[in-house]
Design a protein around this motif. Structure first.
Motif, PDB file in Angstrom:
ATOM      1  N   LEU A 128      -9.825  -1.177   5.757  1.00 16.90           N
ATOM      2  CA  LEU A 128     -10.020  -2.217   4.756  1.00 16.90           C
ATOM      3  C   LEU A 128     -11.397  -2.842   4.904  1.00 16.90           C
ATOM      4  O   LEU A 128     -11.850  -3.134   6.012  1.00 16.90           O
ATOM      5  CB  LEU A 128      -8.942  -3.292   4.915  1.00 16.90           C
ATOM      6  CG  LEU A 128      -8.811  -4.332   3.798  1.00 16.90           C
ATOM      7  CD1 LEU A 128      -8.340  -3.670   2.508  1.00 16.90           C
ATOM      8  CD2 LEU A 128      -7.832  -5.429   4.208  1.00 16.90           C
ATOM      9  N   ASP A 129     -12.076  -3.046   3.789  1.00 10.11           N
ATOM     10  CA  ASP A 129     -13.390  -3.679   3.818  1.00 10.11           C
ATOM     11  C   ASP A 129     -13.263  -5.149   4.222  1.00 10.11           C
ATOM     12  O   ASP A 129     -12.249  -5.802   3.940  1.00 10.11           O
ATOM     13  CB  ASP A 129     -14.057  -3.607   2.436  1.00 10.11           C
ATOM     14  CG  ASP A 129     -14.410  -2.181   2.050  1.00 10.11           C
ATOM     15  OD1 ASP A 129     -14.610  -1.354   2.959  1.00 10.11           O
ATOM     16  OD2 ASP A 129     -14.470  -1.893   0.843  1.00 10.11           O
ATOM     17  N   ARG A 139      -6.582 -10.662   5.019  1.00 11.11           N
ATOM     18  CA  ARG A 139      -8.001 -10.545   4.652  1.00 11.11           C
ATOM     19  C   ARG A 139      -8.787 -10.341   5.951  1.00 11.11           C
ATOM     20  O   ARG A 139      -8.736 -11.173   6.847  1.00 11.11           O
ATOM     21  CB  ARG A 139      -8.487 -11.793   3.927  1.00 11.11           C
ATOM     22  CG  ARG A 139      -9.910 -11.665   3.353  1.00 11.11           C
ATOM     23  CD  ARG A 139     -10.352 -12.999   2.764  1.00 11.11           C
ATOM     24  NE  ARG A 139      -9.549 -13.392   1.628  1.00 11.11           N
ATOM     25  CZ  ARG A 139      -9.851 -13.094   0.356  1.00 11.11           C
ATOM     26  NH1 ARG A 139     -10.943 -12.392   0.101  1.00 11.11           N
ATOM     27  NH2 ARG A 139      -9.073 -13.498  -0.623  1.00 11.11           N
ATOM     28  N   PRO A 158      -4.931  -2.719  -0.945  1.00 11.69           N
ATOM     29  CA  PRO A 158      -5.939  -3.657  -1.447  1.00 11.69           C
ATOM     30  C   PRO A 158      -5.560  -4.190  -2.822  1.00 11.69           C
ATOM     31  O   PRO A 158      -4.966  -3.485  -3.637  1.00 11.69           O
ATOM     32  CB  PRO A 158      -7.206  -2.797  -1.520  1.00 11.69           C
ATOM     33  CG  PRO A 158      -6.953  -1.661  -0.587  1.00 11.69           C
ATOM     34  CD  PRO A 158      -5.484  -1.393  -0.671  1.00 11.69           C
ATOM     35  N   SER A 159      -5.917  -5.440  -3.084  1.00  7.28           N
ATOM     36  CA  SER A 159      -5.608  -6.062  -4.364  1.00  7.28           C
ATOM     37  C   SER A 159      -6.683  -7.075  -4.690  1.00  7.28           C
ATOM     38  O   SER A 159      -6.593  -8.236  -4.299  1.00  7.28           O
ATOM     39  CB  SER A 159      -4.230  -6.734  -4.311  1.00  7.28           C
ATOM     40  OG  SER A 159      -3.922  -7.346  -5.543  1.00  7.28           O
ATOM     41  N   PRO A 160      -7.720  -6.684  -5.418  1.00 13.03           N
ATOM     42  CA  PRO A 160      -8.827  -7.601  -5.714  1.00 13.03           C
ATOM     43  C   PRO A 160      -8.428  -8.796  -6.555  1.00 13.03           C
ATOM     44  O   PRO A 160      -9.078  -9.825  -6.530  1.00 13.03           O
ATOM     45  CB  PRO A 160      -9.817  -6.714  -6.474  1.00 13.03           C
ATOM     46  CG  PRO A 160      -9.010  -5.570  -6.986  1.00 13.03           C
ATOM     47  CD  PRO A 160      -7.940  -5.348  -5.984  1.00 13.03           C
ATOM     48  N   GLN A 201     -11.918  -8.172   1.923  1.00 10.25           N
ATOM     49  CA  GLN A 201     -11.133  -7.555   0.848  1.00 10.25           C
ATOM     50  C   GLN A 201      -9.682  -8.020   0.963  1.00 10.25           C
ATOM     51  O   GLN A 201      -9.009  -7.721   1.943  1.00 10.25           O
ATOM     52  CB  GLN A 201     -11.192  -6.035   0.960  1.00 10.25           C
ATOM     53  CG  GLN A 201     -10.178  -5.292   0.094  1.00 10.25           C
ATOM     54  CD  GLN A 201     -10.496  -5.363  -1.381  1.00 10.25           C
ATOM     55  OE1 GLN A 201     -11.496  -4.809  -1.830  1.00 10.25           O
ATOM     56  NE2 GLN A 201      -9.662  -6.051  -2.133  1.00 10.25           N
ATOM     57  N   PRO A 202      -9.159  -8.753  -0.022  1.00 10.68           N
ATOM     58  CA  PRO A 202      -7.763  -9.196   0.063  1.00 10.68           C
ATOM     59  C   PRO A 202      -6.815  -8.010  -0.072  1.00 10.68           C
ATOM     60  O   PRO A 202      -7.093  -7.051  -0.803  1.00 10.68           O
ATOM     61  CB  PRO A 202      -7.621 -10.175  -1.104  1.00 10.68           C
ATOM     62  CG  PRO A 202      -8.671  -9.741  -2.081  1.00 10.68           C
ATOM     63  CD  PRO A 202      -9.817  -9.225  -1.261  1.00 10.68           C
ATOM     64  N   ALA A 203      -5.715  -8.063   0.644  1.00 10.27           N
ATOM     65  CA  ALA A 203      -4.747  -6.966   0.608  1.00 10.27           C
ATOM     66  C   ALA A 203      -3.384  -7.491   1.021  1.00 10.27           C
ATOM     67  O   ALA A 203      -3.239  -8.632   1.463  1.00 10.27           O
ATOM     68  CB  ALA A 203      -5.196  -5.841   1.535  1.00 10.27           C
ATOM     69  N   ARG A 204      -2.388  -6.640   0.882  1.00  7.97           N
ATOM     70  CA  ARG A 204      -1.026  -6.985   1.258  1.00  7.97           C
ATOM     71  C   ARG A 204      -0.486  -5.915   2.195  1.00  7.97           C
ATOM     72  O   ARG A 204      -0.675  -4.720   1.963  1.00  7.97           O
ATOM     73  CB  ARG A 204      -0.140  -7.082   0.016  1.00  7.97           C
ATOM     74  CG  ARG A 204       1.250  -7.656   0.274  1.00  7.97           C
ATOM     75  CD  ARG A 204       2.106  -7.614  -0.986  1.00  7.97           C
ATOM     76  NE  ARG A 204       1.473  -8.277  -2.101  1.00  7.97           N
ATOM     77  CZ  ARG A 204       1.517  -9.580  -2.335  1.00  7.97           C
ATOM     78  NH1 ARG A 204       2.175 -10.361  -1.495  1.00  7.97           N
ATOM     79  NH2 ARG A 204       0.926 -10.106  -3.381  1.00  7.97           N
ATOM     80  N   GLU A 244       0.161 -11.274   3.123  1.00  5.99           N
ATOM     81  CA  GLU A 244      -1.193 -11.086   2.614  1.00  5.99           C
ATOM     82  C   GLU A 244      -2.209 -11.231   3.739  1.00  5.99           C
ATOM     83  O   GLU A 244      -2.058 -12.080   4.616  1.00  5.99           O
ATOM     84  CB  GLU A 244      -1.471 -12.072   1.488  1.00  5.99           C
ATOM     85  CG  GLU A 244      -0.572 -11.824   0.276  1.00  5.99           C
ATOM     86  CD  GLU A 244      -0.727 -12.867  -0.787  1.00  5.99           C
ATOM     87  OE1 GLU A 244      -1.536 -13.807  -0.600  1.00  5.99           O
ATOM     88  OE2 GLU A 244      -0.037 -12.767  -1.825  1.00  5.99           O
ATOM     89  N   VAL A 294      -2.009  -1.277   4.488  1.00  4.74           N
ATOM     90  CA  VAL A 294      -2.190  -2.340   3.503  1.00  4.74           C
ATOM     91  C   VAL A 294      -2.549  -1.739   2.156  1.00  4.74           C
ATOM     92  O   VAL A 294      -3.030  -0.611   2.062  1.00  4.74           O
ATOM     93  CB  VAL A 294      -3.297  -3.329   3.938  1.00  4.74           C
ATOM     94  CG1 VAL A 294      -2.925  -4.012   5.241  1.00  4.74           C
ATOM     95  CG2 VAL A 294      -4.642  -2.614   4.077  1.00  4.74           C
TER      96      VAL A 294
END
Length: 344
Positions: A185-186, A219, A251-253, A189-192, A217, A249
């Motif tokens: 994950l960057d 980050r 990702p979810s921008p 970058q928000p993710a779940r 969630e 995870v």
């Protein structure tokens, strides 16, 4: 010469021994045969799981990998594979093992039974997360297809187990979680979290100790070769990349924050302070969650910390006019928005 009474007693004794050994179904010999058959079936089913999982990962299973996974000798693994080949469950080609369509169906049933049982343990019992996998490893061999179907219906036909692994349907269909390792994950970058790998046990224990679970969630704040630092559940976490790689995870921008600014756990309140319930964390499952709901701990409910016990834990809270005691580890699952105290 033995007396007639002695001869009779000896005869009765020998008859009792024979009955103990050979009585149908419950005799020792019958039980030994049942245990042996069960042990052989467990080995066969565990081998099917191993062959399926390695194939999904793009690996190439062989006798050595089967022996290592099952904890048996290579010779015993060879005997097992020969038996499974005769049953039409596996095929051997150039030293590589693969499942036949029949073997694939059988393997998916065992995986389905395992994951359904884990879901049952999470939702319907008080077993701790660390115990789910071991319990399911045992009971997966007890569930027939009909019993697995009934259990699935009882649970609402879930698509995923509590770790985020897809549960095969009765037809063998699965919906992958689609996640990627947290290590990929960057930064920022928000993710779940969609999946947590429960093997090996030592790595899983570290993830549990951080209080992480699917649906949370995250980050990433820092990604370095030595550590992955990330924000989750209003707290900072630090894991070695080897451990973080076991967390998948999605990702979810466009993802919005799960909790509003200023949210905190109920355990943060001190006696005399109040807060309004936002939600109960998804990490709270089964009977514990149902108990909280039965106590009226619902979104919008006002909760006031009344008093601490002499040891400081548990704390007494007033909820809808009733006084209840919650340990800190229970109160941590309840997210609240603190109510500002009136100026004196």
């Amino acid at each position: 010469m033995a007396s007639p009474l002695s001869a009779l007693l000896i005869g009765v004794f020998l008859l009792a021994i024979l009955m103990l050994l050979f009585w149908p179904d419950s005799g020792l010999v019958s039980r030994w045969r049942q245990v042996r058959r069960m042990s052989n079936r467990v080995l066969l089913e565990d081998a099917l799981k191993h062959l399926h999982k390695t194939a999904v990962k793009g690996q190439h299973p062989n006798l050595q990998s089967v022996a290592g996974e099952l904890g048996i000798s290579v010779n015993r693994a060879a005997e097992l594979m020969d038996s499974m080949e005769k049953q039409g469950l596996v095929a051997l080609s150039n030293g590589e093992l693969r499942l036949t369509p029949t073997g694939q169906d059988y393997a998916l049933h065992i995986i389905r039974a395992h994951r359904l049982w884990e879901r049952y343990l999470a939702e319907e019992t008080g077993y701790r997360e660390a115990e789910w996998h071991g319990q399911a490893d045992y009971y997966e061999h007890m569930l027939t297809k009909d019993r697995a179907d009934a259990l699935s219906a009882q649970l609402g036909n879930p698509a995923y187990d509590p770790h985020g692994d897809p549960i095969p349907t009765a037809a063998g269909e699965m919906k992958p979680h689609g996640g990627r390792p947290l290590t990929a994950l960057d930064v920022d970058q928000p993710a779940r979290i969609v999946h947590i790998e429960d093997e090996p046990e030592a790595v899983y224990a570290q993830i549990l100790a951080e209080g992480l679970y699917p649906g949370m969630e995250v980050r990433v704040i820092e990604a370095a070769p030595q550590r992955i630092r990330f924000w989750a559940n209003n707290d900072e976490h630090l894991l070695a990349p080897l451990v973080a790689a076991n967390i998948s995870v999605l990702p979810s921008p466009k993802m919005e924050a799960a909790l509003p600014a200023g949210a905190e756990p109920l355990s943060a309140l001190r006696p005399g302070q109040s807060g309004t319930v936002i939600n109960i964390s998804p990490g709270c499952r089964g009977p514990e969650r149902r108990r909280m709901l039965d106590l009226g701990i619902l979104p919008g409910t006002l909760v006031k910390a009344e008093m601490d016990s002499p040891s400081g834990d548990p704390t007494a809270y007033r909820v809808r006019g009733a006084l209840i005691a919650l340990r800190d580890e229970q109160a941590d699952f309840i997210n609240i928005q603190r109510v500002k105290e009136a100026a004196s």
